[in-house]
Scaffold this active site. Structure first.
Site: not given
Ligand SMILES: NC(=O)c1ccc[n+]([C@@H]2O[C@H](COP(=O)([O-])OP(=O)(O)OC[C@H]3O[C@@H](n4cnc5c(N)ncnc54)[C@H](O)[C@@H]3O)[C@@H](O)[C@H]2O)c1
Length: 248
Positions: A59, A86, A154, A158
């Protein structure tokens, strides 16, 4: 092999962008520790990636967990030279007056405090490694406010990731440690497909100057570059990867 000799930790890597980064890091020669709260998906990816990988349930908001992750990485592969912060969550989409303090704190804990804790616990290992690269995944929500999707937690978290990145970059440059932030726009991952249905993704694609949403590979290309020695003179910088959305 652009990441040969590197030992990396990637958080939130059981699915989405983090899982793709883990695949690419192993393919580029890095010994890769990847972590997540989702132990089942993490174990499945570890079986796919093999001996150059290690999955640890983690976590990112827990300081004790961070100490255990760094110890496990050092025990299996040696000092850590790359950290990709990430893991992230969106939290409730609600206007500021309707957001509970508890929800605000939860989002900040996972998206922001995690980046501080990861940085804090990995830095001594990186100094032992003789230098390293920290890649912090923020969002375009760390660059601009997003109209129509209210979420101050958020946005706050960020923007904070961008600030932590710049401060760490100037504090640790003399140790050969770099820190940069990555700011994705719409990227097709489970986070996106849980938040948007197919029609909404079509509308989102149309709003992007490049006329598509991003794919996980687009972001991995940038993260591999920032993790590698190819970006050796880049630190304290922010990389927007959004198909031109915030240039509008
Ligand atoms: N997908 C998008 O459009 C987008 C856009 C901008 C930024 N982001 C950022 O990119 C990163 C990855 O996003 P994604 O789209 O792959 O998300 P996702 O939800 O598909 O994957 C995120 C992963 O983080 C894990 N997670 C959540 N809480 C956690 C914790 N407390 N400890 C450890 N792991 C944890 C989840 O189990 C999941 O496997 C994030 O920081 C997100 O904010 C995503």
């Amino acid at each position: 092999m652009r990441l040969n000799q590197k030992v990396a930790i990637i958080t939130g890597a059981a699915q989405g962008m983090g899982a793709e980064h883990a695949r690419r890091f192993v393919a580029e020669g890095a010994k890769t520790v990847f972590t997540d709260i989702n132990a089942e998906a993490g174990a499945a990816l570890e079986a796919e990636l093999g001996e150059a990988s290690l999955f640890v349930r983690h976590d990112v908001g827990s300081e004790a967990d961070w100490a255990a992750v760094v110890a496990a990485a050092e025990a299996k592969f040696g000092p850590v030279s790359v950290l990709v912060n990430n893991a992230g969550i969106i939290g409730p989409v609600a206007k500021a007056a309707d957001l509970s303090a508890a929800d605000f704190e939860t989002v900040c804990r996972v998206n922001q405090t995690s980046v501080f804790l990861g940085t804090k616990h990995v830095l001594p290992s990186m100094v032992r490694a003789g230098g390293g690269s920290i890649v912090n995944i923020s969002s375009i929500s760390g660059i601009v406010a997003i109209y129509g999707t209210p979420n101050v937690a958020y946005a706050a978290s960020k923007f904070a990731v961008r600030g932590i990145t710049k401060q760490v970059a100037i504090e640790y440059g003399e140790h050969g440690i770099r820190a940069n932030s990555v700011h994705p726009g719409y990227i097709r991952t489970p986070m996106m497909t849980e938040a948007l249905d197919a029609d909404q993704i079509k509308v989102a694609s149309g709003s992007v100057p490049i006329k598509r949403v991003g794919e996980v590979e687009d972001v991995s290309n940038l993260v591999v570059f920032l993790a590698s020695d190819e970006s050796g003179f880049i630190t304290g910088s922010e990389y927007i990867i959004d198909g031109g959305l915030t240039a509008l």
